[in-house]
Design a protein around this motif. Sequence first.
Motif, PDB file in Angstrom:
ATOM      1  N   GLU A 206       0.833  -1.209   0.000  1.00 58.87           N
ATOM      2  CA  GLU A 206       0.000   0.000   0.000  1.00 58.87           C
ATOM      3  C   GLU A 206       0.865   1.256   0.000  1.00 58.87           C
ATOM      4  OE1 GLU A 206      -3.675   1.940   2.636  1.00 58.87           O
ATOM      5  OE2 GLU A 206      -2.831  -0.022   3.148  1.00 58.87           O
ATOM      6  N   LEU A 207       2.018   1.204   0.685  1.00 60.67           N
ATOM      7  CA  LEU A 207       2.925   2.345   0.731  1.00 60.67           C
ATOM      8  C   LEU A 207       3.626   2.558  -0.616  1.00 60.67           C
ATOM      9  CD1 LEU A 207       4.478   4.534   2.361  1.00 60.67           C
ATOM     10  CD2 LEU A 207       6.093   2.734   3.028  1.00 60.67           C
ATOM     11  N   LEU A 208       4.003   1.474  -1.287  1.00 60.33           N
ATOM     12  CA  LEU A 208       4.802   1.565  -2.516  1.00 60.33           C
ATOM     13  C   LEU A 208       3.964   1.670  -3.780  1.00 60.33           C
ATOM     14  CD1 LEU A 208       7.419  -1.222  -1.673  1.00 60.33           C
ATOM     15  CD2 LEU A 208       7.782   1.247  -1.564  1.00 60.33           C
ATOM     16  N   LEU A 209       2.687   1.354  -3.704  1.00 57.27           N
ATOM     17  CA  LEU A 209       1.872   1.236  -4.912  1.00 57.27           C
ATOM     18  C   LEU A 209       1.587   2.553  -5.628  1.00 57.27           C
ATOM     19  CD1 LEU A 209       0.598  -0.934  -6.608  1.00 57.27           C
ATOM     20  CD2 LEU A 209      -1.459  -0.797  -5.202  1.00 57.27           C
ATOM     21  N   PRO A 210       1.325   3.652  -4.934  1.00 57.72           N
ATOM     22  CA  PRO A 210       1.026   4.901  -5.665  1.00 57.72           C
ATOM     23  C   PRO A 210       2.154   5.294  -6.616  1.00 57.72           C
ATOM     24  CG  PRO A 210       0.465   5.140  -3.346  1.00 57.72           C
ATOM     25  CD  PRO A 210       1.186   3.846  -3.469  1.00 57.72           C
ATOM     26  N   GLY A 211       1.786   5.468  -7.876  1.00 57.92           N
ATOM     27  CA  GLY A 211       2.767   5.856  -8.883  1.00 57.92           C
ATOM     28  C   GLY A 211       3.594   4.714  -9.446  1.00 57.92           C
ATOM     29  N   ALA A 212       3.342   3.499  -9.003  1.00 57.98           N
ATOM     30  CA  ALA A 212       4.138   2.359  -9.469  1.00 57.98           C
ATOM     31  C   ALA A 212       3.679   1.907 -10.849  1.00 57.98           C
ATOM     32  CB  ALA A 212       4.025   1.204  -8.482  1.00 57.98           C
ATOM     33  N   ASP A 213       4.582   1.284 -11.586  1.00 53.26           N
ATOM     34  CA  ASP A 213       4.254   0.663 -12.871  1.00 53.26           C
ATOM     35  C   ASP A 213       3.890  -0.792 -12.610  1.00 53.26           C
ATOM     36  OD1 ASP A 213       4.000  -0.262 -15.432  1.00 53.26           O
ATOM     37  OD2 ASP A 213       6.140  -0.148 -15.921  1.00 53.26           O
ATOM     38  N   VAL A 214       2.609  -1.055 -12.487  1.00 45.56           N
ATOM     39  CA  VAL A 214       2.176  -2.416 -12.154  1.00 45.56           C
ATOM     40  C   VAL A 214       2.379  -3.388 -13.313  1.00 45.56           C
ATOM     41  CG1 VAL A 214       0.507  -1.683 -10.417  1.00 45.56           C
ATOM     42  CG2 VAL A 214      -0.206  -1.848 -12.812  1.00 45.56           C
ATOM     43  N   HIS A 215       2.674  -2.867 -14.486  1.00 45.80           N
ATOM     44  CA  HIS A 215       2.887  -3.735 -15.644  1.00 45.80           C
ATOM     45  C   HIS A 215       4.362  -4.081 -15.862  1.00 45.80           C
ATOM     46  CE1 HIS A 215      -1.281  -3.025 -16.544  1.00 45.80           C
ATOM     47  NE2 HIS A 215      -1.091  -1.732 -16.761  1.00 45.80           N
ATOM     48  N   ALA A 216       5.234  -3.632 -14.970  1.00 47.61           N
ATOM     49  CA  ALA A 216       6.663  -3.898 -15.140  1.00 47.61           C
ATOM     50  C   ALA A 216       6.934  -5.391 -15.163  1.00 47.61           C
ATOM     51  CB  ALA A 216       7.455  -3.242 -14.003  1.00 47.61           C
ATOM     52  N   PHE A 217       7.814  -5.782 -16.076  1.00 49.88           N
ATOM     53  CA  PHE A 217       8.178  -7.190 -16.230  1.00 49.88           C
ATOM     54  C   PHE A 217       6.940  -8.084 -16.360  1.00 49.88           C
ATOM     55  CE2 PHE A 217      11.942  -5.422 -14.114  1.00 49.88           C
ATOM     56  CZ  PHE A 217      12.938  -5.842 -14.983  1.00 49.88           C
ATOM     57  N   ASN A 218       6.069  -7.666 -17.292  1.00 51.26           N
ATOM     58  CA  ASN A 218       4.885  -8.478 -17.592  1.00 51.26           C
ATOM     59  C   ASN A 218       3.998  -8.690 -16.357  1.00 51.26           C
ATOM     60  OD1 ASN A 218       3.255  -9.756 -19.402  1.00 51.26           O
ATOM     61  ND2 ASN A 218       4.613 -11.481 -19.789  1.00 51.26           N
ATOM     62  N   ASP A 219       3.693  -7.601 -15.671  1.00 49.23           N
ATOM     63  CA  ASP A 219       2.855  -7.640 -14.461  1.00 49.23           C
ATOM     64  C   ASP A 219       3.402  -8.641 -13.449  1.00 49.23           C
ATOM     65  OD1 ASP A 219      -0.186  -6.236 -14.878  1.00 49.23           O
ATOM     66  OD2 ASP A 219       1.000  -6.555 -16.687  1.00 49.23           O
ATOM     67  N   ALA A 220       4.709  -8.592 -13.239  1.00 51.32           N
ATOM     68  CA  ALA A 220       5.347  -9.545 -12.323  1.00 51.32           C
ATOM     69  C   ALA A 220       4.814  -9.407 -10.902  1.00 51.32           C
ATOM     70  CB  ALA A 220       6.861  -9.346 -12.337  1.00 51.32           C
ATOM     71  N   ALA A 221       4.443  -8.193 -10.498  1.00 55.56           N
ATOM     72  CA  ALA A 221       3.923  -8.002  -9.137  1.00 55.56           C
ATOM     73  C   ALA A 221       2.668  -8.833  -8.917  1.00 55.56           C
ATOM     74  CB  ALA A 221       3.635  -6.515  -8.904  1.00 55.56           C
ATOM     75  N   LEU A 222       1.742  -8.806  -9.882  1.00 54.78           N
ATOM     76  CA  LEU A 222       0.512  -9.590  -9.752  1.00 54.78           C
ATOM     77  C   LEU A 222       0.819 -11.088  -9.804  1.00 54.78           C
ATOM     78  CD1 LEU A 222      -2.559  -9.759  -9.563  1.00 54.78           C
ATOM     79  CD2 LEU A 222      -2.659  -9.578 -12.058  1.00 54.78           C
ATOM     80  N   GLN A 223       1.704 -11.482 -10.700  1.00 51.80           N
ATOM     81  CA  GLN A 223       2.053 -12.901 -10.774  1.00 51.80           C
ATOM     82  C   GLN A 223       2.682 -13.383  -9.468  1.00 51.80           C
ATOM     83  OE1 GLN A 223       3.452 -14.576 -14.608  1.00 51.80           O
ATOM     84  NE2 GLN A 223       3.665 -12.452 -15.299  1.00 51.80           N
ATOM     85  N   ASN A 224       3.500 -12.545  -8.840  1.00 52.70           N
ATOM     86  CA  ASN A 224       4.082 -12.906  -7.544  1.00 52.70           C
ATOM     87  C   ASN A 224       3.009 -13.081  -6.479  1.00 52.70           C
ATOM     88  OD1 ASN A 224       6.628 -12.764  -8.629  1.00 52.70           O
ATOM     89  ND2 ASN A 224       7.138 -10.774  -7.755  1.00 52.70           N
ATOM     90  N   ALA A 225       2.071 -12.152  -6.435  1.00 49.02           N
ATOM     91  CA  ALA A 225       1.010 -12.216  -5.421  1.00 49.02           C
ATOM     92  C   ALA A 225       0.140 -13.444  -5.611  1.00 49.02           C
ATOM     93  CB  ALA A 225       0.161 -10.942  -5.480  1.00 49.02           C
TER      94      ALA A 225
END
Length: 395
Positions: A206-225
């Motif tokens: 929640e702290l890091l998400l504002p302004g982040a590129d959620v699509h970086a490395f093929n939406d790696a953040a979502l795939q990790n979660a």
Amino acid sequence: MSILASPCKSPKCRLQQLPSELLIRIFLFGQNPAFVSTCKSIYTISRSPLIRAQFILRRYGPLAALSERCLTSLPIARQLPVVDYLLKLRADPRADADYLLWQSIREQNVNLTILLVDAIQPDTRTLQQYLNGAASHGSISMVDLLVARYGASIDHGDGTVMMLACAENRVELVRHLLTRYHCDPHAFRDQYLRRACLSGHEALVELLLPGADVHAFNDAALQNAVHKNHLGIAYQLLAQGASANVNRGACVILAVQQHHVPILRLLLDHGADPRCQQDSPLQLSCRMGLLDVAQVLVEFASERLAMINTLKGMPLYEAFRHGHADVVDFLLSGGADPSLPLAQQGLHEAILHNHVACVAQLQRAHTELPLPRPLAQYKASASGPMFQLIQHWAS
């Protein structure tokens, strides 16, 4: 003799076990006021940090006076004045790989850390190691001390301090690094966010998400979660615009493989394709016997009948082949066609593997369906109950 044999371990009992001659001498010395005063003076002197430091040096030597063994067995060796004297008497401040310094960083003991670092006079590389350790433990006071007093660098080229703080979920330290030292929360294509999503640190995400590129490395953040079944984080990322269909439906496949039904439903609610990769999600769920997953996938499919009969009866084949009778029943009730080529192959293998419940489900639903092979071919391999079932079916 009875006193000498006594198992009592109290000071009084041990005193009674002394020889009578020694007890008499103790009594006589105790009547002398000067002896009592001397004992008190010696006790007071023994509490001097200098005397204690001298004793520790004599017992352990300068190389081990601040070692783990000494500090564990003699708590007085950890006292700040004693450590100060030990260092002045040239005890090694780096004994046991900086054991005492790491303890002081962990406990956020600023004064002790100053004593030790002043004595060590570390080079730049060692100082950065201390700073990294302080970040791992989330010690804001230690980080500020090492930076302000000794010139350690928060950003020494690879973002290690921020990464360690994020990896250990030190949210307050991360916030401190962002506000006081102006660290970039999105450095290295949001590697801190991706790591937080993998570790499941919701407050940090929640702290890091504002302004982040959620699509970086093929939406790696979502795939990790999704990979780690962090439902709340997956919801935050999807709300921020992450793609539920990323990487040809990789998140859907992950949710099925790991039997994460709430995450699967969340992905489908956000537009994920339940039929991605040629209906691989349904194929996997039927193979693994995940009835609840298969039900969710079919629920979200726009062409349910086509999905159930996909790839010439592949779902039935997988359910038959692996003996999942409840999945067979679900598919048949949804309109699966057991006469399709792969469905017939699955029925054949169910008979060979003696999945009686699966074959019985089909027999009850499709009494007119012929066996996939002549009855005689199953006589040698089918068990007694299976052969009776198919024999009755064939007749």
